[in-house]
Design a protein around this motif. Structure first.
Motif, mmCIF file in Angstrom:
data_model
loop_
_atom_site.group_PDB
_atom_site.id
_atom_site.type_symbol
_atom_site.label_atom_id
_atom_site.label_comp_id
_atom_site.label_asym_id
_atom_site.label_seq_id
_atom_site.Cartn_x
_atom_site.Cartn_y
_atom_site.Cartn_z
ATOM 1 N N LEU A 103 0.817 -1.201 0.000
ATOM 2 C CA LEU A 103 0.000 0.000 0.000
ATOM 3 C C LEU A 103 0.861 1.265 0.000
ATOM 4 O O LEU A 103 0.551 2.238 -0.699
ATOM 5 N N GLY A 104 1.959 1.255 0.760
ATOM 6 C CA GLY A 104 2.813 2.436 0.819
ATOM 7 C C GLY A 104 3.429 2.779 -0.526
ATOM 8 O O GLY A 104 3.508 3.953 -0.915
ATOM 9 N N ILE A 105 3.868 1.754 -1.279
ATOM 10 C CA ILE A 105 4.433 1.979 -2.612
ATOM 11 C C ILE A 105 3.369 2.587 -3.530
ATOM 12 O O ILE A 105 3.633 3.549 -4.275
ATOM 13 N N ILE A 106 2.163 2.044 -3.480
ATOM 14 C CA ILE A 106 1.096 2.538 -4.360
ATOM 15 C C ILE A 106 0.704 3.967 -3.977
ATOM 16 O O ILE A 106 0.439 4.811 -4.849
ATOM 17 N N LYS A 107 0.710 4.279 -2.692
ATOM 18 C CA LYS A 107 0.389 5.645 -2.274
ATOM 19 C C LYS A 107 1.463 6.632 -2.712
ATOM 20 O O LYS A 107 1.160 7.748 -3.157
ATOM 21 N N PHE A 108 2.732 6.234 -2.592
ATOM 22 C CA PHE A 108 3.809 7.103 -3.073
ATOM 23 C C PHE A 108 3.651 7.364 -4.570
ATOM 24 O O PHE A 108 3.735 8.514 -5.040
ATOM 25 N N LEU A 109 3.399 6.313 -5.338
ATOM 26 C CA LEU A 109 3.250 6.473 -6.781
ATOM 27 C C LEU A 109 2.020 7.311 -7.130
ATOM 28 O O LEU A 109 2.061 8.154 -8.032
ATOM 29 N N GLY A 110 0.929 7.085 -6.408
ATOM 30 C CA GLY A 110 -0.294 7.861 -6.667
ATOM 31 C C GLY A 110 -0.133 9.320 -6.315
ATOM 32 O O GLY A 110 -0.639 10.208 -7.024
ATOM 33 N N PHE A 111 0.566 9.608 -5.220
ATOM 34 C CA PHE A 111 0.819 10.993 -4.823
ATOM 35 C C PHE A 111 1.651 11.707 -5.881
ATOM 36 O O PHE A 111 1.329 12.823 -6.302
ATOM 37 N N GLU A 112 2.726 11.062 -6.342
ATOM 38 C CA GLU A 112 3.539 11.638 -7.413
ATOM 39 C C GLU A 112 2.709 11.874 -8.671
ATOM 40 O O GLU A 112 2.901 12.854 -9.394
ATOM 41 N N GLN A 113 1.778 10.956 -8.928
ATOM 42 C CA GLN A 113 0.976 11.024 -10.152
ATOM 43 C C GLN A 113 0.099 12.275 -10.190
ATOM 44 O O GLN A 113 -0.187 12.811 -11.264
ATOM 45 N N ILE A 114 -0.332 12.751 -9.028
ATOM 46 C CA ILE A 114 -1.154 13.976 -8.990
ATOM 47 C C ILE A 114 -0.427 15.117 -9.684
ATOM 48 O O ILE A 114 -0.976 15.813 -10.556
#
Length: 447
Positions: A103-114
């Motif tokens: 979950l942490g990896i996906i949240k980091f990637l999603g945050f960057e994606q914004i």
């Protein structure tokens, strides 16, 4: 409360609410550090809980993915989709299938994606997804059964006006095909806009395969031109040998560079006379082989299983493998060996220590949220073509991509200069991406 205290309080709360997610913490810390100067100059961005809302996903999905292997045994993986921010448009971001996914990896990637999606100038929000499933070593039938199970749950949460996934590490044309086939089966219609990275005969876009690598080189070309240099005659090292790396190598060499090294997890390849791109494509895309297979057939290539590709003297370094692959020590080696430009093809491949070294030494550095935005930009162009039932030529799509990447660099450079940090493209990218999303969030109210 002054701005430093205000930002520290945001970050302390985030750490408490998101324990055990170091990559997410790292991504947020970098952005918040850049935003201090924005909050000092434009204090209204601190109103209405804006920063806290920006750092909290709108929705986090975790689900079980059961599938049957070729031996008839049931396997269980975990699936994720983090729908982070939709202020600018439907959630947009890839799916990553790799054992390291959590979950942490996906949240980091999603945050960057914004911020990455905001920088493209296109109407797309930020999201990311994936699974700890490893496609390596699996048969096509096993990958198909996993993808069908994964999409059976994910299909409830996506749609061309809601959330549009694409590929990422471990999710290429094969996986996108299986995912789309299952989605079409479940919803009983050919909703081509629900996934990007599709095959050319069923809704895909030309240049999508090349987009992240080409876009990386286009932005690096703009950064080099801003400092009076070009790819022509330069020596370039590229970490990785996947999709992004291959097409970054191809475009850099088209522009006159010599790519003298690339890598995978088994080692790095030294290529004094440049890379045979067609052989590399054959080895990695067709045979799904390793860099050792390339070396066995490429004249003059040498495989190194010790040391680092970042020890090799070069003019330009393009990290295209994975997060935190380039640390402070590597950054020192690059500088000492004459590297003047670094641009990220992967998501957050440089550690905070590395970025600080680049700042201190005057190495021009483009962060991933700007430099590798070409993939999602071309995905958004694929969405446009799907919406209008149209198909564009390679040349036209490539021109659109080139223009988008040029604009990203210009907006990044302008934002850095506006806030007194000229040439700091990390700060510029964070601010330029943030302000567009923040203005939309403020306009739409507290939601």
């Amino acid at each position: 409360m002054n701005v430093d205290e205000q930002v520290s309080s945001y970050y302390d709360l985030l750490l408490k609410r998101n324990a055990g997610e170091p990559e997410f913490h790292q991504a947020v810390a970098e952005v918040l550090d850049s935003l201090k100067i924005v909050l000092e100059k434009d204090s209204h961005y601190g109103d209405y809980g804006l920063i806290q809302r920006l750092c909290e996903p709108e929705r986090q999905l975790i689900f079980r993915v059961p599938w049957v292997d070729d031996n008839g045994d049931v396997q269980i993986n975990r699936g994720f989709r983090v729908q982070f921010n939709s202020a600018l448009g439907p959630y947009k971001g890839g799916l990553r299938f790799h054992p390291s996914v959590n979950l942490g990896i996906i949240k980091f990637l999603g945050f960057e994606q914004i911020f990455k999606n905001s920088l493209t100038g296109l109407p797309i929000g930020g999201g990311k997804g994936g699974s700890d499933f490893d496609p390596k070593g699996k048969s096509d039938a096993e990958v198909m059964r996993f993808c069908q199970s994964f999409m059976t749950e994910l299909s409830r949460h996506i749609g061309e006006y809601r959330d549009v996934p694409a590929g990422d590490i471990g999710v290429g044309a094969r996986e996108i095909g299986y995912l789309f086939g299952q989605y079409r089966r479940l919803v009983n219609q050919h909703e081509s806009g629900v996934l990007t990275g599709k095959g050319l005969t069923w809704g895909g876009s030309l240049v999508r395969t090349e987009a992240t690598g080409y876009g990386l080189v286009y932005l690096t070309q703009e950064m080099m031109a801003a400092h009076g240099e070009s790819f022509s005659g330069s020596k370039v090292t590229v970490s990785g040998s996947g999709n992004v790396a291959i097409y970054a190598i191809e475009k850099a060499q088209e522009l006159g560079a010599t790519v003298i090294g690339f890598s995978d997890s088994s080692g790095w390849v030294e290529c004094p006379d440049g890379v045979d791109v067609e052989l590399l494509k054959e080895v990695k895309e067709v045979r799904r082989g390793r860099v050792a297979d390339y070396v066995s057939e490429a004249e003059g290539a040498t495989l190194h299983t010790d040391g680092s590709i970042w020890d090799k003297p070069c003019d330009v370094a393009l990290p295209c493998a994975t997060q935190n692959e380039l640390d402070g020590e590597h950054a020192e080696h690059l500088f000492n060996n004459g590297c003047r430009f670094v641009a990220e093809g992967a998501n957050m491949p440089s550690t905070a220590d590395a970025i600080e070294v680049f700042r201190e030494k005057g190495v021009h550095f483009a962060p991933g949220k700007a430099a590798n935005a070409g993939g999602v930009a071309t995905s958004a162009l694929e969405m446009q073509q799907n919406a209008t039932r149209d198909s564009w030529s390679f040349e036209y799509t490539d021109q659109r991509l080139h223009k988008i990447m040029s604009n990203i660099f210009r907006h990044t450079a302008d934002a850095a200069a506006e806030y007194g940090r000229e040439g700091d493209y990390v700060v510029g990218a964070n601010i330029a991406g943030f302000k567009k999303v923040a203005d939309a969030m403020l306009a739409q109210g507290v939601i």
